[in-house]
Scaffold this active site. Sequence first.
Site, PDB file in Angstrom:
ATOM      1  N   GLU A   1      43.138  52.013  52.905  1.00 44.55           N
ATOM      2  CA  GLU A   1      41.886  50.661  52.838  1.00 44.55           C
ATOM      3  C   GLU A   1      41.687  50.921  54.707  1.00 44.55           C
ATOM      4  O   GLU A   1      40.092  50.989  55.539  1.00 44.55           O
ATOM      5  CB  GLU A   1      42.339  49.602  52.874  1.00 44.55           C
ATOM      6  CG  GLU A   1      42.663  49.463  50.940  1.00 44.55           C
ATOM      7  CD  GLU A   1      41.601  50.524  50.262  1.00 44.55           C
ATOM      8  OE1 GLU A   1      40.036  50.688  50.691  1.00 44.55           O
ATOM      9  OE2 GLU A   1      42.044  50.604  49.437  1.00 44.55           O
TER      10      GLU A   1
ATOM     11  N   HIS B   1      39.713  53.982  55.864  1.00 46.92           N
ATOM     12  CA  HIS B   1      37.829  53.576  55.360  1.00 46.92           C
ATOM     13  C   HIS B   1      37.451  52.927  56.425  1.00 46.92           C
ATOM     14  O   HIS B   1      36.096  53.434  56.358  1.00 46.92           O
ATOM     15  CB  HIS B   1      37.962  53.129  54.309  1.00 46.92           C
ATOM     16  CG  HIS B   1      38.245  53.584  52.670  1.00 46.92           C
ATOM     17  ND1 HIS B   1      37.446  54.631  52.406  1.00 46.92           N
ATOM     18  CD2 HIS B   1      39.356  53.357  51.948  1.00 46.92           C
ATOM     19  CE1 HIS B   1      37.519  54.825  51.186  1.00 46.92           C
ATOM     20  NE2 HIS B   1      38.504  54.295  50.738  1.00 46.92           N
TER      21      HIS B   1
END
Length: 188
Positions: free
Chosen positions: A137, A140
Amino acid sequence: MILPINIYSDDILRLKAKPLKGVDSEIEELIASMFESMHNASGIGLAAPQVGRSVRLLVLDLSYITEYEHEKPMVVINPYIISVKGSCDIEEGCLSVPGVLGYIERPSVITLKYRDEHFEERTREFSGMLARALQHEIDHLDGTLFVDRMEKRDRKKIKKELDAIASGTVNTEYPVVAPKLAKVSKQA
Ligand code: CO
């Protein structure tokens, strides 16, 4: 509110997301919508750029995995990896790259400095699936997708699937923003 998920090869997934300065009611609402959208898509992690917001915020919920059932859903804001240990090869997938899986080597333990949902600073060591999901994550937030980290020969094998997603040929059980439509709406 369930938000549609931006998918490969949408430009927003390639931006370096901006740090948050605090948590106001708008961000609280975004956090709630991100949890709802993630659960709706049966995901274990979701970063804000995946729902069209280029800010350094991610949510995580591994509680349906037996080993992590006591782990509360997490809100992670402005994360910074202080140190890493070890390495392991684990298969990853991503709600923004539907239907694609791939083995990626990453550190197995990370020490993370971040702010929680109250914007309070925390430092904690993570291992196992938590360390793995967090690193995915956090990527990202820096415009990196797990497929970028796959070995070249593995990437060759998924090229057709990536091209199909980029051209809008994709079947998901959750709402998505088709990459081309996303580009049009940004120009409007
Ligand atoms: Co992802």
